[in-house]
Design a protein around this motif. Structure first.
Motif, PDB file in Angstrom:
ATOM      1  N   LEU A  11       1.248  15.126  17.785  1.00  0.00           N
ATOM      2  CA  LEU A  11      -0.143  13.749  17.671  1.00  0.00           C
ATOM      3  C   LEU A  11      -0.292  13.728  15.970  1.00  0.00           C
ATOM      4  CD1 LEU A  11      -2.223  15.295  20.393  1.00  0.00           C
ATOM      5  CD2 LEU A  11      -1.403  12.897  20.172  1.00  0.00           C
ATOM      6  N   LEU A  12      -0.309  14.780  15.136  1.00  0.00           N
ATOM      7  CA  LEU A  12      -0.563  13.991  13.905  1.00  0.00           C
ATOM      8  C   LEU A  12       0.396  12.816  13.224  1.00  0.00           C
ATOM      9  CD1 LEU A  12      -1.107  17.349  12.044  1.00  0.00           C
ATOM     10  CD2 LEU A  12      -3.044  16.088  12.470  1.00  0.00           C
ATOM     11  N   GLN A  13       1.606  12.847  13.383  1.00  0.00           N
ATOM     12  CA  GLN A  13       2.605  12.255  12.694  1.00  0.00           C
ATOM     13  C   GLN A  13       2.483  10.719  13.763  1.00  0.00           C
ATOM     14  OE1 GLN A  13       6.309  13.602  14.268  1.00  0.00           O
ATOM     15  NE2 GLN A  13       6.847  15.309  12.589  1.00  0.00           N
ATOM     16  N   ALA A  14       2.277  11.170  14.791  1.00  0.00           N
ATOM     17  CA  ALA A  14       2.055   9.668  15.769  1.00  0.00           C
ATOM     18  C   ALA A  14       0.809   9.157  14.937  1.00  0.00           C
ATOM     19  CB  ALA A  14       1.577  10.274  17.202  1.00  0.00           C
ATOM     20  N   GLU A  15       0.019   9.660  14.570  1.00  0.00           N
ATOM     21  CA  GLU A  15      -1.504   8.956  14.277  1.00  0.00           C
ATOM     22  C   GLU A  15      -0.639   8.537  12.705  1.00  0.00           C
ATOM     23  OE1 GLU A  15      -6.006  10.583  12.637  1.00  0.00           O
ATOM     24  OE2 GLU A  15      -4.269  11.665  13.609  1.00  0.00           O
ATOM     25  N   LYS A  16      -0.323   9.416  11.712  1.00  0.00           N
ATOM     26  CA  LYS A  16      -0.021   8.474  11.132  1.00  0.00           C
ATOM     27  C   LYS A  16       1.092   7.189  10.781  1.00  0.00           C
ATOM     28  CE  LYS A  16       2.783  10.528   6.732  1.00  0.00           C
ATOM     29  NZ  LYS A  16       3.912   9.091   6.611  1.00  0.00           N
ATOM     30  N   ARG A  17       1.997   7.732  11.998  1.00  0.00           N
ATOM     31  CA  ARG A  17       2.773   6.582  11.977  1.00  0.00           C
ATOM     32  C   ARG A  17       1.667   5.179  12.505  1.00  0.00           C
ATOM     33  NH1 ARG A  17       6.325   9.612  15.441  1.00  0.00           N
ATOM     34  NH2 ARG A  17       5.382   9.278  17.325  1.00  0.00           N
ATOM     35  N   ALA A  18       1.058   4.960  13.314  1.00  0.00           N
ATOM     36  CA  ALA A  18      -0.130   3.790  13.855  1.00  0.00           C
ATOM     37  C   ALA A  18      -1.261   3.779  12.355  1.00  0.00           C
ATOM     38  CB  ALA A  18      -1.438   5.231  14.699  1.00  0.00           C
ATOM     39  N   VAL A  22      -0.930   0.338  10.878  1.00  0.00           N
ATOM     40  CA  VAL A  22      -2.333  -0.408  10.567  1.00  0.00           C
ATOM     41  C   VAL A  22      -2.621  -1.094   9.229  1.00  0.00           C
ATOM     42  CG1 VAL A  22      -4.817  -0.717  10.035  1.00  0.00           C
ATOM     43  CG2 VAL A  22      -3.397   0.104  12.350  1.00  0.00           C
ATOM     44  N   GLU A  23      -2.226  -0.173   8.470  1.00  0.00           N
ATOM     45  CA  GLU A  23      -2.064  -0.946   6.942  1.00  0.00           C
ATOM     46  C   GLU A  23      -0.852  -1.669   6.426  1.00  0.00           C
ATOM     47  OE1 GLU A  23      -3.721   0.779   3.801  1.00  0.00           O
ATOM     48  OE2 GLU A  23      -4.498   1.916   5.566  1.00  0.00           O
ATOM     49  N   GLU A  24       0.229  -1.697   6.783  1.00  0.00           N
ATOM     50  CA  GLU A  24       1.566  -3.026   6.851  1.00  0.00           C
ATOM     51  C   GLU A  24       0.715  -3.774   7.538  1.00  0.00           C
ATOM     52  OE1 GLU A  24       5.053  -4.544   5.448  1.00  0.00           O
ATOM     53  OE2 GLU A  24       4.076  -2.723   5.185  1.00  0.00           O
ATOM     54  N   ALA A  25       0.046  -4.498   8.901  1.00  0.00           N
ATOM     55  CA  ALA A  25      -0.190  -5.318   8.940  1.00  0.00           C
ATOM     56  C   ALA A  25      -1.361  -5.686   8.629  1.00  0.00           C
ATOM     57  CB  ALA A  25      -1.114  -5.068  10.263  1.00  0.00           C
ATOM     58  N   LYS A  26      -2.404  -4.680   7.931  1.00  0.00           N
ATOM     59  CA  LYS A  26      -3.280  -5.599   6.181  1.00  0.00           C
ATOM     60  C   LYS A  26      -2.783  -6.129   5.183  1.00  0.00           C
ATOM     61  CE  LYS A  26      -6.815  -2.522   7.355  1.00  0.00           C
ATOM     62  NZ  LYS A  26      -8.065  -0.902   7.818  1.00  0.00           N
ATOM     63  N   LYS A  27      -1.617  -5.320   4.491  1.00  0.00           N
ATOM     64  CA  LYS A  27      -1.180  -6.042   4.099  1.00  0.00           C
ATOM     65  C   LYS A  27      -0.143  -7.499   4.145  1.00  0.00           C
ATOM     66  CE  LYS A  27       0.706  -1.373   1.885  1.00  0.00           C
ATOM     67  NZ  LYS A  27       1.744  -0.964   1.393  1.00  0.00           N
ATOM     68  N   ARG A  28      -0.031  -8.103   5.701  1.00  0.00           N
ATOM     69  CA  ARG A  28       0.728  -9.031   6.176  1.00  0.00           C
ATOM     70  C   ARG A  28      -0.253  -9.695   6.084  1.00  0.00           C
ATOM     71  NH1 ARG A  28       3.620  -6.006   9.878  1.00  0.00           N
ATOM     72  NH2 ARG A  28       2.657  -6.509  11.353  1.00  0.00           N
ATOM     73  N   LYS A  29      -1.178  -9.241   6.286  1.00  0.00           N
ATOM     74  CA  LYS A  29      -2.731  -9.853   6.585  1.00  0.00           C
ATOM     75  C   LYS A  29      -2.906 -11.115   5.097  1.00  0.00           C
ATOM     76  CE  LYS A  29      -7.230 -10.959   8.493  1.00  0.00           C
ATOM     77  NZ  LYS A  29      -8.487 -10.038   9.361  1.00  0.00           N
ATOM     78  N   GLY A  30      -3.078  -9.923   4.529  1.00  0.00           N
ATOM     79  CA  GLY A  30      -3.479 -10.176   2.712  1.00  0.00           C
ATOM     80  C   GLY A  30      -2.331 -10.715   2.256  1.00  0.00           C
ATOM     81  N   LYS A  31      -1.413 -11.108   3.031  1.00  0.00           N
ATOM     82  CA  LYS A  31       0.085 -12.084   1.812  1.00  0.00           C
ATOM     83  C   LYS A  31      -0.877 -13.373   2.625  1.00  0.00           C
ATOM     84  CE  LYS A  31       3.400  -8.611   0.880  1.00  0.00           C
ATOM     85  NZ  LYS A  31       4.775  -8.448   0.957  1.00  0.00           N
ATOM     86  N   ARG A  32      -0.245 -13.435   4.080  1.00  0.00           N
ATOM     87  CA  ARG A  32      -0.705 -14.590   4.962  1.00  0.00           C
ATOM     88  C   ARG A  32      -1.970 -15.396   3.924  1.00  0.00           C
ATOM     89  NH1 ARG A  32       0.191 -12.224  10.447  1.00  0.00           N
ATOM     90  NH2 ARG A  32      -1.713 -11.925  10.531  1.00  0.00           N
ATOM     91  N   LEU A  33      -3.055 -14.892   4.191  1.00  0.00           N
ATOM     92  CA  LEU A  33      -4.275 -15.536   3.635  1.00  0.00           C
ATOM     93  C   LEU A  33      -4.026 -15.832   2.185  1.00  0.00           C
ATOM     94  CD1 LEU A  33      -7.185 -13.029   5.085  1.00  0.00           C
ATOM     95  CD2 LEU A  33      -5.947 -15.498   5.254  1.00  0.00           C
ATOM     96  N   LYS A  34      -3.345 -15.236   1.112  1.00  0.00           N
ATOM     97  CA  LYS A  34      -3.122 -16.008  -0.265  1.00  0.00           C
ATOM     98  C   LYS A  34      -2.071 -16.471  -0.295  1.00  0.00           C
ATOM     99  CE  LYS A  34      -1.682 -13.911  -4.364  1.00  0.00           C
ATOM    100  NZ  LYS A  34      -1.104 -12.845  -5.572  1.00  0.00           N
TER     101      LYS A  34
END
Length: 135
Positions: A11-18, A22-34
């Motif tokens: 469960l901890l590993q699954a939470e870490k992967r999730a 989410v962090e990766e998606a936020k970074k991609r979104k930030g790059k797209r906005l920029k």
């Protein structure tokens, strides 16, 4: 007990992967906005340069071409060559118009005041035609 700790670890590993996803998606979104912002700025700059170039061309054509303008208000033909000349002509015509209006004011002021005072002071009392005398 080991199965419980193993389940908790999963469960901890699954939470870490999730969390990582989410962090990766936020970074991609930030790059797209920029990137979108940079593209928009580039497009705006291109449009601005294009419009400024058109404006300069029109201004140059206006300054170079001698234009004949019919001034209906003054019933005068004015030949203009540059904006400076136009400004001087307009200033001169404005001054002349103000001078004419001022002289007309001084010339007609006294007669108009007499007419106004005569109209105000000469009162002829009359009964209104719709007035019904109460009996």
């Amino acid at each position: 007990m080991t199965s419980q700790s193993q389940g908790i670890q999963q469960l901890l590993q699954a939470e870490k992967r999730a969390k990582d996803k989410v962090e990766e998606a936020k970074k991609r979104k930030g790059k797209r906005l920029k990137q979108a912002k940079e593209e928009a700025i580039a497009e705006i700059d291109h449009y601005r340069l294009q419009r400024e170039k058109e404006f300069r061309n029109k201004q140059t054509n206006f300054n170079l071409d001698y234009t004949l303008i019919l001034r209906k208000h003054y019933d005068v033909f004015v030949v203009m060559g540059s904006q400076g000349n136009l400004s001087a002509k307009i200033e001169e015509q404005t001054t002349e118009t103000i001078r004419n209006l001022t002289s007309s004011y001084h010339k007609n002021m006294e007669s108009m005041m007499k007419k106004l005072l005569n109209t105000i002071c000469d009162i002829n009392p009359e009964v209104h035609p719709n007035f019904r005398h109460a009996v």
